[in-house]
Enzyme design. Sequence first.
Site, PDB file in Angstrom:
ATOM      1  N   THR A  78      -4.838   0.794   3.725  1.00  0.00           N
ATOM      2  CA  THR A  78      -4.264  -0.498   4.084  1.00  0.00           C
ATOM      3  C   THR A  78      -4.424  -1.472   2.918  1.00  0.00           C
ATOM      4  O   THR A  78      -4.792  -1.076   1.815  1.00  0.00           O
ATOM      5  CB  THR A  78      -4.878  -1.027   5.397  1.00  0.00           C
ATOM      6  OG1 THR A  78      -4.126  -2.154   5.838  1.00  0.00           O
ATOM      7  CG2 THR A  78      -6.345  -1.409   5.228  1.00  0.00           C
ATOM      8  N   LYS A  82      -1.952  -0.368  -0.615  1.00  0.00           N
ATOM      9  CA  LYS A  82      -0.805   0.438  -0.210  1.00  0.00           C
ATOM     10  C   LYS A  82       0.125   0.777  -1.382  1.00  0.00           C
ATOM     11  O   LYS A  82       0.819   1.798  -1.349  1.00  0.00           O
ATOM     12  CB  LYS A  82      -0.013  -0.273   0.886  1.00  0.00           C
ATOM     13  CG  LYS A  82      -0.711  -0.293   2.240  1.00  0.00           C
ATOM     14  CD  LYS A  82       0.206  -0.883   3.301  1.00  0.00           C
ATOM     15  CE  LYS A  82      -0.441  -0.832   4.673  1.00  0.00           C
ATOM     16  NZ  LYS A  82       0.463  -1.304   5.737  1.00  0.00           N
TER      17      LYS A  82
END
Length: 312
Positions: A78, A82
């Site tokens: 996350t 990313k």
Amino acid sequence: METQQQEIVTCPAPAVDHFERHGYLFGYPIAHSYSPFLHNTVFEQLGLPLGFSLLESTDIDQFLRLIKDPRLYGSAVTMPFKVAIIPHLDDLTDEGRAVGAVNTIFRRGDKFIGTNTDTIGVRESFYQNIAEPDKLFHGRPGMVIGGGGAARSAVYALVQFMKCRTVYLVNRDAGEVDAVISWCKSQGYGDGLVHVTNATQAEGLEGPGAIVACVPNFPPSTDAEKEARRVAEVFLNKPHKGAMLEMCYHPSPWTELGGIAEKAGWQVIIGTEAMIYQGLQQHTYWHGRTLDQLPVKEVKEVIAKELAKARL
């Protein structure tokens, strides 16, 4: 003038020896994440000796060392990694390449492959919650509120999966919108994107059927934020009423924008739906089970309990 380097946050590696195989969520900050509840519920319900842990860290070198463990089945990634993780992977799926951001890593032999299941999270949030997609949003414009990577995932889902040839982009920052349009065009799914900059322009456009809101939950304060909110309200108040996915779910999935949409007659889908379905898609990559083979009901019950605790 010297620029200060941001201090790297390294956490102790989670204990994983009690699992046959394991995976992580890598990112920072992630202490609030529901991912361990989701993934470990799947493993428990399926009777698999696998586990999933948070790696709350900004130390990408640490993560790259940990994923070399042969017992690792894959991982989730996350913010803020990313995009940064991509050069460290051996290959990307079509979705990972098209969105330009990776939230899932899985192994194929000795290779690490990156993909983007956020697109599936958006798609399934609508199809699992909307009884009549043909009536509500197929063939109508879609709309994305916000910019950045989440907006690209939403555009991809609306165009590639949900039959929205036109997608309106609404955002306080024109530069972010330009970047989204440029990226999506370069990947072949951006020709129908329309930047709606003001309420007057919105008044003259056909109403959307599916909206994805990718902005934090706070009242608009700047002129640009207020105009973006006015644009959204013009679309919400058009005669056709569809469904809006409110991607923001932390600290609460019940947002101001979601309340405005509901009051205007729209069906609002809370952001944990996208989180759940993108997470379930990760299991398809990690151990091959498809959605119909996964404990969707049990996962939803666990996440609902965690949401209820957060509201106390």
